[in-house]
Design a protein around this motif. Structure first.
Motif, mmCIF file in Angstrom:
data_model
loop_
_atom_site.group_PDB
_atom_site.id
_atom_site.type_symbol
_atom_site.label_atom_id
_atom_site.label_comp_id
_atom_site.label_asym_id
_atom_site.label_seq_id
_atom_site.Cartn_x
_atom_site.Cartn_y
_atom_site.Cartn_z
ATOM 1 N N TYR A 149 37.760 -70.476 -34.488
ATOM 2 C CA TYR A 149 36.313 -70.573 -34.502
ATOM 3 C C TYR A 149 35.671 -69.292 -33.985
ATOM 4 N N SER A 150 34.344 -69.226 -34.064
ATOM 5 C CA SER A 150 33.633 -67.985 -33.803
ATOM 6 C C SER A 150 33.156 -67.783 -32.364
ATOM 7 N N PHE A 151 32.688 -68.838 -31.699
ATOM 8 C CA PHE A 151 32.112 -68.650 -30.358
ATOM 9 C C PHE A 151 33.043 -69.163 -29.279
ATOM 10 N N PRO A 152 33.276 -68.326 -28.268
ATOM 11 C CA PRO A 152 32.864 -66.937 -28.066
ATOM 12 C C PRO A 152 33.852 -65.984 -28.728
ATOM 13 N N SER A 153 33.471 -64.733 -28.835
ATOM 14 C CA SER A 153 34.388 -63.721 -29.358
ATOM 15 C C SER A 153 35.524 -63.534 -28.353
ATOM 16 N N GLY A 154 36.736 -63.832 -28.789
ATOM 17 C CA GLY A 154 37.899 -63.654 -27.922
ATOM 18 C C GLY A 154 38.156 -62.197 -27.600
ATOM 19 N N LEU B 293 32.368 -55.847 -38.364
ATOM 20 C CA LEU B 293 33.316 -56.334 -39.362
ATOM 21 C C LEU B 293 32.996 -57.741 -39.861
ATOM 22 N N CYS B 294 31.881 -58.302 -39.407
ATOM 23 C CA CYS B 294 31.368 -59.604 -39.870
ATOM 24 C C CYS B 294 32.297 -60.782 -39.568
ATOM 25 N N VAL B 295 33.047 -60.679 -38.480
ATOM 26 C CA VAL B 295 33.889 -61.811 -38.085
ATOM 27 C C VAL B 295 33.294 -62.563 -36.905
ATOM 28 N N HIS B 296 32.220 -62.002 -36.323
ATOM 29 C CA HIS B 296 31.484 -62.673 -35.254
ATOM 30 C C HIS B 296 30.000 -62.384 -35.387
ATOM 31 N N TYR B 297 29.212 -63.349 -34.952
ATOM 32 C CA TYR B 297 27.779 -63.127 -34.807
ATOM 33 C C TYR B 297 27.528 -62.370 -33.509
ATOM 34 N N THR B 298 26.371 -61.767 -33.408
ATOM 35 C CA THR B 298 25.994 -61.034 -32.200
ATOM 36 C C THR B 298 26.050 -61.934 -30.968
ATOM 37 N N THR B 299 25.575 -63.159 -31.088
ATOM 38 C CA THR B 299 25.581 -64.063 -29.934
ATOM 39 C C THR B 299 26.995 -64.478 -29.531
ATOM 40 N N LEU C 265 34.558 -58.537 -46.139
ATOM 41 C CA LEU C 265 35.447 -58.346 -44.994
ATOM 42 C C LEU C 265 36.369 -57.150 -45.220
ATOM 43 N N LEU C 266 36.577 -56.392 -44.153
ATOM 44 C CA LEU C 266 37.478 -55.241 -44.190
ATOM 45 C C LEU C 266 38.811 -55.549 -43.511
ATOM 46 N N ILE C 267 38.896 -56.715 -42.895
ATOM 47 C CA ILE C 267 40.112 -57.135 -42.199
ATOM 48 C C ILE C 267 40.463 -58.553 -42.649
ATOM 49 N N THR C 268 41.630 -59.000 -42.253
ATOM 50 C CA THR C 268 42.071 -60.356 -42.564
ATOM 51 C C THR C 268 41.161 -61.369 -41.863
ATOM 52 N N LYS C 269 40.855 -62.453 -42.568
ATOM 53 C CA LYS C 269 40.005 -63.497 -41.987
ATOM 54 C C LYS C 269 40.667 -64.126 -40.777
ATOM 55 N N PRO C 270 39.966 -64.125 -39.640
ATOM 56 C CA PRO C 270 40.494 -64.865 -38.478
ATOM 57 C C PRO C 270 40.457 -66.366 -38.782
ATOM 58 N N ILE C 271 41.370 -67.108 -38.190
ATOM 59 C CA ILE C 271 41.442 -68.538 -38.502
ATOM 60 C C ILE C 271 40.822 -69.430 -37.430
ATOM 61 N N LYS D 116 33.202 -75.012 -31.642
ATOM 62 C CA LYS D 116 33.528 -75.088 -33.075
ATOM 63 C C LYS D 116 32.477 -74.441 -33.982
ATOM 64 N N ARG D 117 32.042 -73.253 -33.627
ATOM 65 C CA ARG D 117 31.072 -72.528 -34.456
ATOM 66 C C ARG D 117 31.798 -71.831 -35.602
ATOM 67 N N SER D 118 31.246 -71.963 -36.802
ATOM 68 C CA SER D 118 31.871 -71.311 -37.953
ATOM 69 C C SER D 118 31.640 -69.799 -37.913
ATOM 70 N N ARG D 119 32.484 -69.086 -38.587
ATOM 71 C CA ARG D 119 32.419 -67.627 -38.630
ATOM 72 C C ARG D 119 31.340 -67.170 -39.614
ATOM 73 N N PRO D 120 30.822 -65.949 -39.422
ATOM 74 C CA PRO D 120 29.781 -65.426 -40.325
ATOM 75 C C PRO D 120 30.218 -65.394 -41.788
ATOM 76 N N PHE D 121 31.456 -65.031 -42.047
ATOM 77 C CA PHE D 121 31.913 -64.944 -43.434
ATOM 78 C C PHE D 121 32.029 -66.318 -44.089
ATOM 79 N N ASP D 122 32.080 -67.388 -43.300
ATOM 80 C CA ASP D 122 32.070 -68.745 -43.850
ATOM 81 C C ASP D 122 30.651 -69.190 -44.168
#
Length: 174
Positions: A103-108, A145-151, A95-101, A82-88
């Motif tokens: 959680y952030s980890f891991p990147s799907g 695109l700032c929808v995920h952190y590097t980790t 953001l250049l794309i629609t906000k994903p709904i 349940k990690r929050s997204r960077p834009f939150d």
């Protein structure tokens, strides 16, 4: 979440936004992310394989890998962590794309792309660089695109590669 990991993730995000963002990369990264949306590019490759009797088995393995990796990432891990997204968390993110709904980890995108690319690289070794390169750009697009952190992306890549190895072992690939 440790402070060090958070600082690393924010540093990378701010660095990209300040020094790498430009209109050409914006377009390229949006395209890369769209290829990874719902596993689109991997589903296309699987369908193409399924239509050719010689590669039907490989197409089935690709679809199975995509389903298994999605269940692990989207169904289990994201809902446990349940990690929050960077834009939150970072309010100065454009953001250049629609906000994903989810959680952030891991990147799907990273997880499924590397799981499928790992399997495809074994079955079609001469195209390994193409599969891994495509998976890499899909994964990097999520950070750009700032929808995920590097980790999130690093974790997705690692889990995806483990998934591909597991599937190949279960199928007794020689």
């Amino acid at each position: 979440m440790t402070v060090l990991v958070r600082k690393f993730d924010v540093f990378i995000m701010l660095f990209i936004n300040k020094y790498l963002r430009n209109k050409y990369l914006d377009i390229f990264m949006c395209i890369m992310t769209k290829l990874g949306n719902m596993g689109a590019v991997w589903i296309a490759i699987a369908i193409y394989s399924l239509m050719d009797k010689q590669y039907r088995y490989e197409g089935k393995v690709v679809l199975s890998t995509l389903i298994i990796s999605t269940i692990i990432g989207e169904g289990v891990l994201k809902n446990l962590i349940k990690r929050s997204r960077p834009f939150d968390a970072e309010k100065n993110v454009k953001l250049l794309i629609t906000k994903p709904i989810s959680y952030s980890f891991p990147s799907g995108h990273a997880l499924s792309s590397f799981a499928v690319a790992g399997v495809l690289s074994v079955y079609f070794a001469k195209y390994e660089l193409i599969f891994i390169g495509l998976a890499f750009f899909i994964a990097i697009s999520r950070i750009y695109l700032c929808v995920h952190y590097t980790t999130d992306v690093i974790g997705g890549i690692a889990i995806g590669l483990i998934c591909s190895k597991f599937i190949l072992v279960v199928l007794n690939f020689k």
